[in-house]
Design a protein around this motif. Structure first.
Motif, short mmCIF file in Angstrom:
data_model
loop_
_atom_site.label_atom_id
_atom_site.label_comp_id
_atom_site.label_asym_id
_atom_site.label_seq_id
_atom_site.Cartn_x
_atom_site.Cartn_y
_atom_site.Cartn_z
N GLU A 138 -7.45 14.32 5.51
CA GLU A 138 -7.34 13.92 4.11
C GLU A 138 -6.18 14.64 3.42
OE1 GLU A 138 -10.95 12.97 1.64
OE2 GLU A 138 -11.92 14.04 3.28
N GLY A 139 -6.01 15.92 3.74
CA GLY A 139 -4.91 16.68 3.16
C GLY A 139 -3.56 16.13 3.54
N ALA A 140 -3.42 15.74 4.81
CA ALA A 140 -2.16 15.14 5.27
C ALA A 140 -1.92 13.82 4.54
CB ALA A 140 -2.19 14.92 6.78
N TRP B 3 0.86 -1.17 0.00
CA TRP B 3 0.00 0.00 0.00
C TRP B 3 0.89 1.22 0.00
CZ3 TRP B 3 0.86 2.94 4.36
CH2 TRP B 3 1.49 2.29 5.41
N THR B 4 0.35 2.30 -0.43
CA THR B 4 1.10 3.55 -0.46
C THR B 4 0.82 4.32 0.83
OG1 THR B 4 0.85 3.63 -2.84
CG2 THR B 4 1.48 5.67 -1.76
N PRO B 5 1.86 4.77 1.51
CA PRO B 5 1.63 5.56 2.72
C PRO B 5 0.75 6.77 2.41
CG PRO B 5 3.94 5.00 2.53
CD PRO B 5 3.28 4.57 1.26
N GLY B 6 -0.15 7.05 3.29
CA GLY B 6 -1.07 8.16 3.10
C GLY B 6 -2.47 7.71 2.73
N GLU B 7 -2.59 6.54 2.12
CA GLU B 7 -3.93 6.06 1.74
C GLU B 7 -4.80 5.84 2.97
OE1 GLU B 7 -3.36 2.56 -0.63
OE2 GLU B 7 -2.90 3.71 -2.43
N ASP B 8 -4.21 5.34 4.04
CA ASP B 8 -4.98 5.10 5.26
C ASP B 8 -5.48 6.41 5.86
OD1 ASP B 8 -4.57 2.39 4.98
OD2 ASP B 8 -2.83 2.36 6.32
N LEU B 9 -4.65 7.43 5.84
CA LEU B 9 -5.09 8.73 6.36
C LEU B 9 -6.19 9.33 5.49
CD1 LEU B 9 -1.89 10.60 7.57
CD2 LEU B 9 -3.85 9.90 8.91
N GLU B 10 -6.08 9.15 4.19
CA GLU B 10 -7.14 9.63 3.30
C GLU B 10 -8.45 8.92 3.62
OE1 GLU B 10 -6.12 9.91 -0.93
OE2 GLU B 10 -4.02 9.83 -0.31
#
Length: 100
Positions: A76-78, A29-36
């Protein structure tokens, strides 16, 4: 869940992802997808809370819903920022490997 807990969990996940990439491991997975995804869920929860606050006449629930909707934009921005940085790092690594 308290905001500090969310931040601590997010930072731990980011640290693990960064360490894995620094060691040259490929991630599924790409980091950031979970935060989105977390931000999208937080926004949906906020919309429900605000609507329920209006219907029930509960101003505290309405305020909580609005706060969740505002916070979701930052989350989502982060996630999008981290996602783009990770993609940039991957493409840089691929270019370096192709040059060797």
């Amino acid at each position: 869940m308290a905001p500090m807990r969310k931040s601590a969990i997010a930072m731990a996940l980011l640290g693990l992802a960064g360490a894995a990439q620094a060691n040259g491991h490929r991630l599924l997975w790409t980091p950031g997808e979970d935060l989105e995804a977390l931000g999208a869920g937080q926004n949906a929860l906020g919309q429900w809370q605000a609507g329920a606050g209006i219907v029930t006449g509960n101003p505290e629930l309405f305020k909580l819903g609005v706060a969740n909707q505002i916070g979701s934009g930052f989350t989502e921005g982060a996630g999008q920022y981290i996602h783009s940085v990770a993609e940039g790092r991957r493409s840089l690594q691929q270019q370096q490997q192709q040059q060797q």
